[in-house]
Design a protein around this motif. Structure first.
Motif, PDB file in Angstrom:
ATOM      1  N   ASP A  50       1.059  -1.667   0.122  1.00 44.26           N
ATOM      2  CA  ASP A  50       0.298  -0.307  -0.359  1.00 44.26           C
ATOM      3  C   ASP A  50       1.190   1.208   0.127  1.00 44.26           C
ATOM      4  OD1 ASP A  50       0.620   0.197   2.618  1.00 44.26           O
ATOM      5  OD2 ASP A  50      -0.843  -0.784   3.152  1.00 44.26           O
ATOM      6  N   ASP A  51      -0.160   2.282   0.129  1.00 47.42           N
ATOM      7  CA  ASP A  51       0.580   3.227  -0.567  1.00 47.42           C
ATOM      8  C   ASP A  51       1.685   4.168   1.028  1.00 47.42           C
ATOM      9  OD1 ASP A  51      -1.627   4.331   0.870  1.00 47.42           O
ATOM     10  OD2 ASP A  51      -1.547   6.200  -0.796  1.00 47.42           O
ATOM     11  N   ILE A  52       1.289   3.727   2.162  1.00 46.61           N
ATOM     12  CA  ILE A  52       1.430   4.409   3.549  1.00 46.61           C
ATOM     13  C   ILE A  52       2.995   4.121   3.724  1.00 46.61           C
ATOM     14  CG2 ILE A  52       1.792   3.511   5.787  1.00 46.61           C
ATOM     15  CD1 ILE A  52      -0.928   4.690   4.555  1.00 46.61           C
ATOM     16  N   VAL A  53       4.241   4.773   3.187  1.00 49.75           N
ATOM     17  CA  VAL A  53       5.719   5.304   2.901  1.00 49.75           C
ATOM     18  C   VAL A  53       6.445   5.415   4.836  1.00 49.75           C
ATOM     19  CG1 VAL A  53       5.402   5.709   1.302  1.00 49.75           C
ATOM     20  CG2 VAL A  53       5.482   7.658   2.463  1.00 49.75           C
ATOM     21  N   ALA A  54       5.651   5.283   5.440  1.00 56.05           N
ATOM     22  CA  ALA A  54       6.080   6.327   7.404  1.00 56.05           C
ATOM     23  C   ALA A  54       4.772   6.024   8.079  1.00 56.05           C
ATOM     24  CB  ALA A  54       6.661   7.373   6.819  1.00 56.05           C
ATOM     25  N   ARG A  55       5.485   5.641   9.697  1.00 54.77           N
ATOM     26  CA  ARG A  55       4.559   6.318  10.605  1.00 54.77           C
ATOM     27  C   ARG A  55       4.566   6.470  12.054  1.00 54.77           C
ATOM     28  NH1 ARG A  55       2.336   0.419  11.923  1.00 54.77           N
ATOM     29  NH2 ARG A  55       0.626   1.264  11.236  1.00 54.77           N
ATOM     30  N   VAL A  56       3.934   7.569  11.949  1.00 54.82           N
ATOM     31  CA  VAL A  56       4.908   8.270  13.220  1.00 54.82           C
ATOM     32  C   VAL A  56       4.309   8.603  14.875  1.00 54.82           C
ATOM     33  CG1 VAL A  56       4.379  11.338  13.579  1.00 54.82           C
ATOM     34  CG2 VAL A  56       4.347  10.054  11.023  1.00 54.82           C
ATOM     35  N   TYR A  57       4.473   8.237  15.676  1.00 51.86           N
ATOM     36  CA  TYR A  57       4.586   8.630  16.897  1.00 51.86           C
ATOM     37  C   TYR A  57       4.945   9.156  17.386  1.00 51.86           C
ATOM     38  CZ  TYR A  57       4.233   3.049  15.914  1.00 51.86           C
ATOM     39  OH  TYR A  57       4.489   2.428  15.458  1.00 51.86           O
ATOM     40  N   ASN A  58       3.611  10.374  18.061  1.00 53.11           N
ATOM     41  CA  ASN A  58       3.482  11.367  18.975  1.00 53.11           C
ATOM     42  C   ASN A  58       3.634  10.956  20.735  1.00 53.11           C
ATOM     43  OD1 ASN A  58       4.741  13.061  17.335  1.00 53.11           O
ATOM     44  ND2 ASN A  58       1.939  14.304  16.744  1.00 53.11           N
ATOM     45  N   ASN A  63       2.698  11.447  34.987  1.00 54.56           N
ATOM     46  CA  ASN A  63       2.574   9.896  36.134  1.00 54.56           C
ATOM     47  C   ASN A  63       1.056  10.578  37.152  1.00 54.56           C
ATOM     48  OD1 ASN A  63       2.454  12.761  37.066  1.00 54.56           O
ATOM     49  ND2 ASN A  63       4.844  13.137  38.361  1.00 54.56           N
ATOM     50  N   ASP A  64       0.444  11.289  36.800  1.00 51.52           N
ATOM     51  CA  ASP A  64      -0.785  11.190  37.220  1.00 51.52           C
ATOM     52  C   ASP A  64      -2.243  10.856  36.295  1.00 51.52           C
ATOM     53  OD1 ASP A  64      -1.285  13.711  35.326  1.00 51.52           O
ATOM     54  OD2 ASP A  64      -1.550  14.603  37.455  1.00 51.52           O
ATOM     55  N   GLY A  65      -2.049  11.173  35.223  1.00 54.82           N
ATOM     56  CA  GLY A  65      -2.961  10.521  33.610  1.00 54.82           C
ATOM     57  C   GLY A  65      -3.983  11.485  33.899  1.00 54.82           C
ATOM     58  N   VAL A  66      -3.541  12.753  33.993  1.00 54.56           N
ATOM     59  CA  VAL A  66      -4.130  14.213  33.198  1.00 54.56           C
ATOM     60  C   VAL A  66      -3.143  14.918  33.009  1.00 54.56           C
ATOM     61  CG1 VAL A  66      -5.614  15.945  34.942  1.00 54.56           C
ATOM     62  CG2 VAL A  66      -5.781  13.953  36.300  1.00 54.56           C
ATOM     63  N   ASN A  67      -1.591  15.402  33.835  1.00 55.44           N
ATOM     64  CA  ASN A  67      -1.359  16.317  33.150  1.00 55.44           C
ATOM     65  C   ASN A  67      -0.536  15.506  32.441  1.00 55.44           C
ATOM     66  OD1 ASN A  67      -2.384  18.609  34.876  1.00 55.44           O
ATOM     67  ND2 ASN A  67      -1.833  17.345  36.836  1.00 55.44           N
ATOM     68  N   PHE A  68      -0.247  16.203  31.119  1.00 55.83           N
ATOM     69  CA  PHE A  68       1.176  15.178  30.548  1.00 55.83           C
ATOM     70  C   PHE A  68       2.057  15.933  30.366  1.00 55.83           C
ATOM     71  CE2 PHE A  68      -2.650  12.316  30.113  1.00 55.83           C
ATOM     72  CZ  PHE A  68      -2.272  11.085  29.973  1.00 55.83           C
ATOM     73  N   SER A  69       3.125  15.694  29.474  1.00 53.75           N
ATOM     74  CA  SER A  69       4.320  16.852  28.863  1.00 53.75           C
ATOM     75  C   SER A  69       4.307  16.607  27.686  1.00 53.75           C
ATOM     76  CB  SER A  69       5.695  15.140  29.237  1.00 53.75           C
ATOM     77  OG  SER A  69       5.403  14.538  28.268  1.00 53.75           O
ATOM     78  N   GLU A  70       5.200  17.824  26.702  1.00 58.09           N
ATOM     79  CA  GLU A  70       5.189  18.239  25.320  1.00 58.09           C
ATOM     80  C   GLU A  70       4.863  16.625  24.963  1.00 58.09           C
ATOM     81  OE1 GLU A  70       7.505  21.443  24.215  1.00 58.09           O
ATOM     82  OE2 GLU A  70       7.023  22.420  26.323  1.00 58.09           O
ATOM     83  N   LYS A  71       4.779  16.919  24.063  1.00 61.40           N
ATOM     84  CA  LYS A  71       4.944  15.689  22.936  1.00 61.40           C
ATOM     85  C   LYS A  71       5.699  15.234  22.439  1.00 61.40           C
ATOM     86  CE  LYS A  71       2.897  17.596  18.580  1.00 61.40           C
ATOM     87  NZ  LYS A  71       2.091  17.344  17.744  1.00 61.40           N
ATOM     88  N   ASP A  72       6.689  13.823  21.711  1.00 62.62           N
ATOM     89  CA  ASP A  72       7.637  13.518  21.350  1.00 62.62           C
ATOM     90  C   ASP A  72       7.356  13.609  20.474  1.00 62.62           C
ATOM     91  OD1 ASP A  72      10.537  14.322  20.865  1.00 62.62           O
ATOM     92  OD2 ASP A  72      11.195  13.035  22.102  1.00 62.62           O
ATOM     93  N   THR A  73       8.380  13.284  19.035  1.00 55.94           N
ATOM     94  CA  THR A  73       7.650  12.838  17.849  1.00 55.94           C
ATOM     95  C   THR A  73       8.843  11.310  17.564  1.00 55.94           C
ATOM     96  OG1 THR A  73       6.376  14.861  17.172  1.00 55.94           O
ATOM     97  CG2 THR A  73       7.602  13.227  15.294  1.00 55.94           C
ATOM     98  N   LEU A  74       8.218  10.520  17.371  1.00 54.50           N
ATOM     99  CA  LEU A  74       9.299   8.889  16.829  1.00 54.50           C
ATOM    100  C   LEU A  74       8.336   8.772  15.416  1.00 54.50           C
ATOM    101  CD1 LEU A  74      11.098   6.794  16.969  1.00 54.50           C
ATOM    102  CD2 LEU A  74       9.161   5.796  18.183  1.00 54.50           C
ATOM    103  N   LEU A  75       9.798   8.917  14.735  1.00 56.15           N
ATOM    104  CA  LEU A  75       9.181   8.804  12.994  1.00 56.15           C
ATOM    105  C   LEU A  75       9.429   7.692  12.867  1.00 56.15           C
ATOM    106  CD1 LEU A  75       8.198   9.734  10.343  1.00 56.15           C
ATOM    107  CD2 LEU A  75      10.470  11.279   9.900  1.00 56.15           C
ATOM    108  N   VAL A  76       8.745   6.520  12.175  1.00 55.00           N
ATOM    109  CA  VAL A  76       9.273   4.729  11.332  1.00 55.00           C
ATOM    110  C   VAL A  76       9.343   4.800  10.305  1.00 55.00           C
ATOM    111  CG1 VAL A  76       9.239   2.277  11.991  1.00 55.00           C
ATOM    112  CG2 VAL A  76       9.179   4.089  13.638  1.00 55.00           C
TER     113      VAL A  76
END
Length: 101
Positions: A50-58, A63-76
């Motif tokens: 298929d035409d999918i060339v990459a997958r991106v994980y943000n 530590n509490d399920g409410v407040n989250f860090s800034e996102k970091d991107t992993l590109l595969v």
């Protein structure tokens, strides 16, 4: 928490889903997050996959399920077949031509 996207040959970003997993502490500064095994894809000499060339994980952490860090991107992606870059938050992937497999 992580958001998964796929990038196709037309460089369109297609949302795949949002997931929240429980991290496993490795050290006081490191945590591992088990991800679901992705489906294996095969290429036959006559047909391209298929035409999918990459997958991106943000990825962001909490530590509490409410407040989250800034996102970091992993590109595969497969660097033999695809070239990807991220400039000012925009990801661009280009499928290489004339690849000998």
């Amino acid at each position: 928490m992580f958001c998964v996207f796929q990038i196709n040959e037309g460089n369109e970003v297609l949302p795949e889903g949002n997931y929240q997993v429980t991290g496993v502490p490795q050290t006081y500064m490191e945590v591992s997050c088990p991800l679901e095994q992705s489906e294996e894809r095969y290429v036959n000499a006559k047909d391209d996959i298929d035409d999918i060339v990459a997958r991106v994980y943000n990825i962001s952490l909490s530590n509490d399920g409410v407040n989250f860090s800034e996102k970091d991107t992993l590109l595969v992606y497969d660097s033999v077949c695809v070239t990807c870059s991220k400039t000012q938050g925009v990801i661009k992937c280009i499928k290489k031509v004339d690849i000998q497999i």
